[in-house]
Design a protein around this motif. Sequence first.
Motif, short mmCIF file in Angstrom:
data_model
loop_
_atom_site.label_atom_id
_atom_site.label_comp_id
_atom_site.label_asym_id
_atom_site.label_seq_id
_atom_site.Cartn_x
_atom_site.Cartn_y
_atom_site.Cartn_z
N ALA A 130 2.92 6.53 15.49
CA ALA A 130 3.57 5.41 14.79
C ALA A 130 3.24 5.38 13.31
CB ALA A 130 3.15 4.10 15.44
N CYS A 131 2.20 6.12 12.89
CA CYS A 131 1.82 6.13 11.48
C CYS A 131 1.60 7.56 11.02
CB CYS A 131 0.55 5.31 11.28
SG CYS A 131 -0.37 5.75 9.79
N CYS A 132 2.05 7.87 9.80
CA CYS A 132 1.94 9.27 9.35
C CYS A 132 0.60 9.55 8.68
CB CYS A 132 3.10 9.63 8.43
SG CYS A 132 3.18 8.66 6.93
N ASP A 133 -0.17 8.53 8.30
CA ASP A 133 -1.45 8.80 7.65
C ASP A 133 -2.60 8.79 8.65
OD1 ASP A 133 -0.51 9.17 5.04
OD2 ASP A 133 -0.32 7.02 4.78
N GLY A 134 -2.72 7.68 9.36
CA GLY A 134 -3.82 7.58 10.34
C GLY A 134 -3.43 8.11 11.69
N GLY A 135 -2.17 8.49 11.85
CA GLY A 135 -1.57 8.81 13.15
C GLY A 135 -2.47 9.42 14.18
N THR B 170 -0.15 -5.46 4.35
CA THR B 170 0.94 -5.05 5.25
C THR B 170 1.17 -3.55 5.05
OG1 THR B 170 2.55 -5.60 3.55
CG2 THR B 170 2.14 -7.27 5.24
N CYS B 171 1.83 -2.93 6.03
CA CYS B 171 2.02 -1.49 5.95
C CYS B 171 3.36 -1.11 6.57
CB CYS B 171 0.88 -0.79 6.68
SG CYS B 171 0.95 0.98 6.51
N ASN B 172 4.10 -0.25 5.89
CA ASN B 172 5.44 0.12 6.39
C ASN B 172 5.41 0.96 7.66
OD1 ASN B 172 6.72 -1.16 4.36
ND2 ASN B 172 6.91 0.65 3.05
N MET B 173 4.37 1.75 7.83
CA MET B 173 4.19 2.56 9.04
C MET B 173 5.35 3.50 9.33
SD MET B 173 2.51 -0.08 11.73
CE MET B 173 2.02 1.26 12.80
N ASN B 174 5.46 4.56 8.55
CA ASN B 174 6.44 5.59 8.89
C ASN B 174 5.87 6.47 10.00
OD1 ASN B 174 8.67 5.13 7.29
ND2 ASN B 174 7.71 6.10 5.52
N PHE C 127 -4.45 4.77 19.26
CA PHE C 127 -3.60 3.58 19.06
C PHE C 127 -2.18 3.92 18.61
CE2 PHE C 127 -2.47 0.13 15.88
CZ PHE C 127 -2.07 -0.79 16.83
N PHE C 128 -2.06 4.95 17.76
CA PHE C 128 -0.74 5.25 17.19
C PHE C 128 0.09 6.22 18.01
CE2 PHE C 128 -3.08 4.16 13.17
CZ PHE C 128 -2.36 3.02 12.89
N LEU C 129 -0.50 6.84 19.03
CA LEU C 129 0.24 7.86 19.79
C LEU C 129 1.37 7.21 20.60
CD1 LEU C 129 0.53 10.82 20.67
CD2 LEU C 129 -1.09 10.32 22.52
N ARG D 214 -10.75 -0.95 2.23
CA ARG D 214 -9.44 -0.40 1.87
C ARG D 214 -8.53 -0.58 3.08
NH1 ARG D 214 -13.48 2.43 -0.34
NH2 ARG D 214 -13.25 3.09 -2.50
N LYS D 215 -7.22 -0.47 2.81
CA LYS D 215 -6.24 -0.79 3.86
C LYS D 215 -6.44 0.05 5.14
CE LYS D 215 -1.74 0.07 3.34
NZ LYS D 215 -0.36 -0.08 2.89
N CYS D 216 -6.48 1.37 4.99
CA CYS D 216 -6.58 2.22 6.19
C CYS D 216 -7.94 2.07 6.87
CB CYS D 216 -6.31 3.68 5.85
SG CYS D 216 -4.62 3.96 5.28
N GLU D 217 -8.99 1.79 6.08
CA GLU D 217 -10.31 1.55 6.68
C GLU D 217 -10.28 0.29 7.54
OE1 GLU D 217 -13.72 3.03 3.61
OE2 GLU D 217 -12.53 1.33 2.99
N LEU D 218 -9.60 -0.73 7.02
CA LEU D 218 -9.50 -1.98 7.78
C LEU D 218 -8.71 -1.74 9.06
CD1 LEU D 218 -10.22 -4.97 7.78
CD2 LEU D 218 -8.16 -5.42 6.44
N CYS D 219 -7.66 -0.95 8.94
CA CYS D 219 -6.83 -0.61 10.09
C CYS D 219 -7.67 0.10 11.15
CB CYS D 219 -5.68 0.29 9.62
SG CYS D 219 -4.34 0.45 10.76
N GLU D 220 -8.51 1.03 10.70
CA GLU D 220 -9.36 1.76 11.65
C GLU D 220 -10.36 0.82 12.31
OE1 GLU D 220 -12.03 4.76 10.14
OE2 GLU D 220 -12.02 5.79 12.08
N GLY E 51 0.31 -8.41 8.40
CA GLY E 51 -0.68 -7.67 7.61
C GLY E 51 -2.04 -7.63 8.26
N LEU E 52 -2.81 -6.63 7.86
CA LEU E 52 -4.11 -6.38 8.49
C LEU E 52 -5.13 -7.44 8.14
CD1 LEU E 52 -3.98 -2.60 7.63
CD2 LEU E 52 -3.97 -3.50 9.96
N THR E 53 -5.00 -8.04 6.96
CA THR E 53 -5.99 -9.02 6.52
C THR E 53 -6.02 -10.23 7.46
OG1 THR E 53 -5.83 -8.34 4.24
CG2 THR E 53 -6.58 -10.59 4.60
S1 SF4 Z 1 -3.76 3.87 9.07
FE1 SF4 Z 1 -3.18 3.19 7.02
S2 SF4 Z 1 -1.08 3.95 6.74
FE2 SF4 Z 1 -1.51 3.97 8.95
S3 SF4 Z 1 -0.78 1.99 9.76
FE3 SF4 Z 1 -2.94 1.78 9.27
S4 SF4 Z 1 -2.94 0.97 7.18
FE4 SF4 Z 1 -0.91 1.85 7.54
#
Ligand code: SF4
Length: 312
Positions: free
Chosen positions: A218-223, A203-207, A231-233, A281-287, A262-264
Amino acid sequence: MLGTSTTMNPIRQIAFGYSTKCNIRCGHCVASDDSIPHGKMTLERAMAIIEQMARCNVTGISFTAGEPLIFFEDMTRLVKLCHEKDIYSRVVTNCFWAKTSEQADDTVSALTRSGLSQLRLSFSRWHQEHIRRENVVNAANSCQKHGLDYFISFVTDFSRQDDSLEQFLRDNNLKFFPEPVIYLGRAQEFDPPRIFTDYHPNTCNMNPYLSPELDMFACCDGGDQFKETEFFLLGNLRDYGIDELFKRKENNVLFHLIRTMGLTNIASYLGLKANEIVQYRKCELCEKLFNSTENLNTLEKAATSDLLNWKR
Ligand code: SF4
Ligand code: SF4
């Protein structure tokens, strides 16, 4: 945009990219990527946005992106405004300004007088190619001396190469939290070692993140990194109000599911095998899930039906 009333009283916090300019060039940097033009918003614009954010119930602002303290006077003005508006403020910094304990004291005392809530000190073997590690000790000691809350963000790939850095933090009794390298931005060129994680939910808080060009993500890392689908714009502040852009994030079912399901489980729903999922890894799975038009189409179609019910 998918709509649902998933959040009644959302907590609104944001990573505020006043500028993506930085005085150093870390090999792992996501935020100050060379493919992104280094922008800066005007001080007047930033102050007007913070006023709007206060009216839209934003309760926390983290000044990040490049190195905020290269614009020191501006930062003290923005932090002071947050303080006046009762907004929790954090500045993320590489500690270039803390060469001596006296210099660290000058900066920390000015930030404390402005009403800063917390300083987040970045530390890693990539940062420390440019900044002496003693700077971080000076900065942390000044925070303790002036009663300013701080912590050290220790970015690591969890290899043995980082053992001596971690020991350095322990030897100096500093408060630190290890954080994984995110293999986006410049770090995309790294060859990340394969991992097998536990089968945790991811799961991810997504600031959300506001860029100097006023794009809100919607996300500060992958934004701004998922270029294929964007996707996040959420939109640009020149076209939409802050409240509207926050609502887009809060009402998007897929964002809601990233936070809760959660992404899983989303990956499993999409057909990825369990033994494949544990290698991400979490962000890789998200991508993998959301930076593919095909996957995104499937997930958007399922979001309000099958996917919402994909639970035990
Ligand atoms: S890219 Fe990473 S930080 Fe951003 S929503 Fe996905 S898992 Fe969360
Ligand atoms: S200090 Fe931060 S913003 Fe600057 S290059 Fe390093 S990681 Fe990027």
